[in-house]
Design an enzyme around this catalytic site. Structure first.
Site, PDB file in Angstrom:
ATOM      1  N   GLU A  48      -6.661  -1.624  42.481  1.00 36.71           N
ATOM      2  CA  GLU A  48      -7.989  -1.064  42.802  1.00 36.71           C
ATOM      3  C   GLU A  48      -9.017  -2.144  43.150  1.00 36.71           C
ATOM      4  O   GLU A  48     -10.135  -2.134  42.649  1.00 36.71           O
ATOM      5  CB  GLU A  48      -8.474  -0.166  41.652  1.00 36.71           C
ATOM      6  CG  GLU A  48      -7.504   0.978  41.384  1.00 36.71           C
ATOM      7  CD  GLU A  48      -7.829   1.818  40.152  1.00 36.71           C
ATOM      8  OE1 GLU A  48      -8.896   1.634  39.554  1.00 36.71           O
ATOM      9  OE2 GLU A  48      -6.992   2.667  39.786  1.00 36.71           O
TER      10      GLU A  48
ATOM     11  N   ASN B  17      -2.209  -1.909  44.889  1.00 41.63           N
ATOM     12  CA  ASN B  17      -2.111  -0.525  44.416  1.00 41.63           C
ATOM     13  C   ASN B  17      -3.509   0.084  44.339  1.00 41.63           C
ATOM     14  O   ASN B  17      -4.437  -0.552  43.844  1.00 41.63           O
ATOM     15  CB  ASN B  17      -1.477  -0.548  43.013  1.00 41.63           C
ATOM     16  CG  ASN B  17      -1.087   0.814  42.488  1.00 41.63           C
ATOM     17  OD1 ASN B  17      -0.364   1.559  43.163  1.00 41.63           O
ATOM     18  ND2 ASN B  17      -1.553   1.165  41.290  1.00 41.63           N
TER      19      ASN B  17
ATOM     20  N   HIS C 194      -3.518  10.329  43.078  1.00 41.36           N
ATOM     21  CA  HIS C 194      -4.246  11.217  42.150  1.00 41.36           C
ATOM     22  C   HIS C 194      -4.995  12.253  42.993  1.00 41.36           C
ATOM     23  O   HIS C 194      -6.032  11.959  43.575  1.00 41.36           O
ATOM     24  CB  HIS C 194      -5.244  10.414  41.309  1.00 41.36           C
ATOM     25  CG  HIS C 194      -4.593   9.466  40.357  1.00 41.36           C
ATOM     26  ND1 HIS C 194      -3.865   9.896  39.266  1.00 41.36           N
ATOM     27  CD2 HIS C 194      -4.547   8.113  40.321  1.00 41.36           C
ATOM     28  CE1 HIS C 194      -3.415   8.845  38.596  1.00 41.36           C
ATOM     29  NE2 HIS C 194      -3.796   7.744  39.223  1.00 41.36           N
TER      30      HIS C 194
ATOM     31  N   GLU D 223       1.335   6.828  41.149  1.00 42.81           N
ATOM     32  CA  GLU D 223       0.639   7.471  40.014  1.00 42.81           C
ATOM     33  C   GLU D 223       0.348   8.935  40.321  1.00 42.81           C
ATOM     34  O   GLU D 223      -0.754   9.434  40.053  1.00 42.81           O
ATOM     35  CB  GLU D 223      -0.690   6.760  39.700  1.00 42.81           C
ATOM     36  CG  GLU D 223      -0.556   5.282  39.452  1.00 42.81           C
ATOM     37  CD  GLU D 223      -1.867   4.619  38.996  1.00 42.81           C
ATOM     38  OE1 GLU D 223      -2.838   5.318  38.657  1.00 42.81           O
ATOM     39  OE2 GLU D 223      -1.895   3.368  38.985  1.00 42.81           O
TER      40      GLU D 223
ATOM     41  N   ASP E 222      -0.426  12.645  40.391  1.00 43.63           N
ATOM     42  CA  ASP E 222      -0.704  13.864  39.622  1.00 43.63           C
ATOM     43  C   ASP E 222      -1.670  14.712  40.438  1.00 43.63           C
ATOM     44  O   ASP E 222      -2.361  14.212  41.325  1.00 43.63           O
ATOM     45  CB  ASP E 222      -1.191  13.607  38.187  1.00 43.63           C
ATOM     46  CG  ASP E 222      -2.395  12.694  38.067  1.00 43.63           C
ATOM     47  OD1 ASP E 222      -3.112  12.483  39.078  1.00 43.63           O
ATOM     48  OD2 ASP E 222      -2.641  12.196  36.957  1.00 43.63           O
TER      49      ASP E 222
HETATM   50  O1  9MR Z   1      -3.810   6.910  32.246  1.00 43.58           O
HETATM   51  C1  9MR Z   1      -4.542   5.784  31.821  1.00 43.58           C
HETATM   52  C2  9MR Z   1      -5.395   6.161  30.623  1.00 43.58           C
HETATM   53  O2  9MR Z   1      -4.588   6.448  29.493  1.00 43.58           O
HETATM   54  C3  9MR Z   1      -6.372   5.038  30.312  1.00 43.58           C
HETATM   55  O3  9MR Z   1      -7.262   5.475  29.290  1.00 43.58           O
HETATM   56  C4  9MR Z   1      -7.127   4.661  31.569  1.00 43.58           C
HETATM   57  C5  9MR Z   1      -8.127   3.558  31.296  1.00 43.58           C
HETATM   58  O4  9MR Z   1      -9.051   3.443  32.320  1.00 43.58           O
HETATM   59  O5  9MR Z   1      -6.226   4.269  32.569  1.00 43.58           O
HETATM   60  C6  9MR Z   1      -5.391   5.292  32.977  1.00 43.58           C
HETATM   61  O6  9MR Z   1      -4.536   4.886  34.016  1.00 43.58           O
HETATM   62  C7  9MR Z   1      -5.134   4.525  35.260  1.00 43.58           C
HETATM   63  C8  9MR Z   1      -4.245   3.484  35.916  1.00 43.58           C
HETATM   64  O7  9MR Z   1      -4.020   2.423  35.035  1.00 43.58           O
HETATM   65  C9  9MR Z   1      -4.857   2.998  37.207  1.00 43.58           C
HETATM   66  N1  9MR Z   1      -5.148   4.092  38.118  1.00 43.58           N
HETATM   67  C10 9MR Z   1      -5.907   5.196  37.529  1.00 43.58           C
HETATM   68  C11 9MR Z   1      -5.239   5.689  36.253  1.00 43.58           C
HETATM   69  C12 9MR Z   1      -5.969   6.907  35.704  1.00 43.58           C
HETATM   70  O8  9MR Z   1      -7.265   6.566  35.323  1.00 43.58           O
END
Ligand code: 9MR
Length: 351
Positions: free
Chosen positions: A161, A202, A238, A267, A269
């Protein structure tokens, strides 16, 4: 028949085969069996707290998936809560389990502006850590983490990101202190630390062709011209049923492949305003299937990873108020229409 039409044909076949009332019997074989003939890995993010507490969750991971990624435990803030004290226990547990169950591991992530160690952000904010020290800390981090897992990670999300929703390099402590060159440095260090791992950029909102994905396209061209070891483009995926499905996903994947990169959906969903109903679940199934079709129709899309597979453990409701039900299985591990759609798409699709 053009390739785009072939994709449409698969979608049409899917609509015929999908039956909203059909739940896949527990004894049925998993997604990994359906995916096998395609050469595309089917993966999931793993929540290690759930993994250790819930055998139904753990069994489903091993039945359904041949690739895993840590939802949180490989992030910097988890591994190095205290400066200089590294804790790989949970991540090692996942990597060991993956090996025992014939699963590849994606590494997520060497650098993200979220979930950084508190001591790092505090140190930079206070001015105690200056640019030169930050660069050293970052380099050491890459060698420590990628080095620790050397040979056991098929692909690393080296930077996560790093472009914002205005298609500009994201304003982070790394960009501010180190300048844009930190990106090439990250890839060069990661390559030295684990020369066999495929190294990825990513991000989210880069499924289709838009300003943000084009900014990545231009960045990759530049990195390639500078002979930076970048190997893959990770498209998070997402999505939400209340938004239009992204434009030209397959064309987008193909343009990165033409630059010489592998691609992956990393990722996926598809959330919805709660509560679910038949229409939303159908739209969700369509979105999962359509992303997967793009992966299957592309040449170098190596894996399709969902960001969790059961609504029982999902990041979505905690972040998007009033939304949820984003995963393939419901909170009781009952397959939703989207699960059947993914399985059918794998079964019909191929290379
Ligand atoms: O799913 C993850 C969640 O459990 C954490 O609290 C969060 C912290 O910001 O990160 C989430 O995963 C993220 C991923 O690492 C990067 N892309 C977005 C995902 C969803 O927020």
């Amino acid at each position: 028949m053009t390739r785009a039409v072939a994709g449409t044909a698969i979608a049409a076949a899917l609509l015929l085969t999908l039956n909203p009332t059909s739940a896949v019997a527990a004894a049925d074989t998993g997604l990994r069996d359906a995916a096998k003939h395609t050469g595309v890995r089917i993966g999931t993010a793993v929540d290690m707290a759930a993994f250790n507490a819930d055998t139904t969750y753990r069994d489903a991971i091993n039945r359904e998936f041949n690739s895993v990624v840590a939802e949180n435990v490989m992030k910097w803030g988890e591994i190095e809560k205290e400066r200089g004290v590294l804790n790989f226990a949970a991540a090692d547990q996942l990597v060991d389990s993956a090996r025992a169950n014939g699963q590849q591991v994606r590494g997520h992530t060497l650098l993200w502006h979220n979930q950084l160690p508190g001591w790092l952000t505090a140190g930079v904010t206070s001015g105690e850590i200056d640019a030169a020290e930050l660069r050293q800390i970052l380099k050491r981090h890459v060698f420590e983490v990628a080095g620790h897992f050397r040979g056991r990670i098929v692909a690393w999300d080296v930077v996560n990101e790093i472009i914002d929703d205005n298609a500009q390099l994201r304003d982070t402590i790394f960009l501010r202190l180190l300048g844009p060159g930190y990106i090439a440095d990250m890839f060069r260090w990661a390559h030295q630390a684990d020369p066999k791992a495929k190294l990825y950029l990513n991000d989210y909102n880069v499924e289709g062709i838009n300003a943000k994905s084009t900014a990545y396209y231009d960045l990759v061209k530049q990195l390639k011209a500078d002979r930076v070891p970048v190997h893959g483009f990770g498209i998070q995926g997402h999505l939400g049923v209340q938004y239009p499905f992204p434009n030209n996903v397959l064309d987008n994947v193909r343009r990165f492949e033409k630059l010489g990169l592998d691609t992956a959906f990393t990722e996926v969903d598809v959330r919805m305003p709660m509560p679910p109903d038949a229409t939303k679940l159908q739209a969700q199934a369509y979105a999962y299937s359509a992303l997967l079709q793009a992966c299957l129709l592309a040449q170098r899309c190596v894996s399709f990873t969902v960001w969790g597979f059961t609504d029982k453990y999902s990041w979505v409701p905690g972040v998007f108020n009033g939304q949820g039900a984003a995963n393939l299985l419901d909170e009781n591990f009952i397959p939703k229409l989207a699960y059947d759609a993914v399985k059918t798409t794998f079964t019909l699709g191929g290379r």
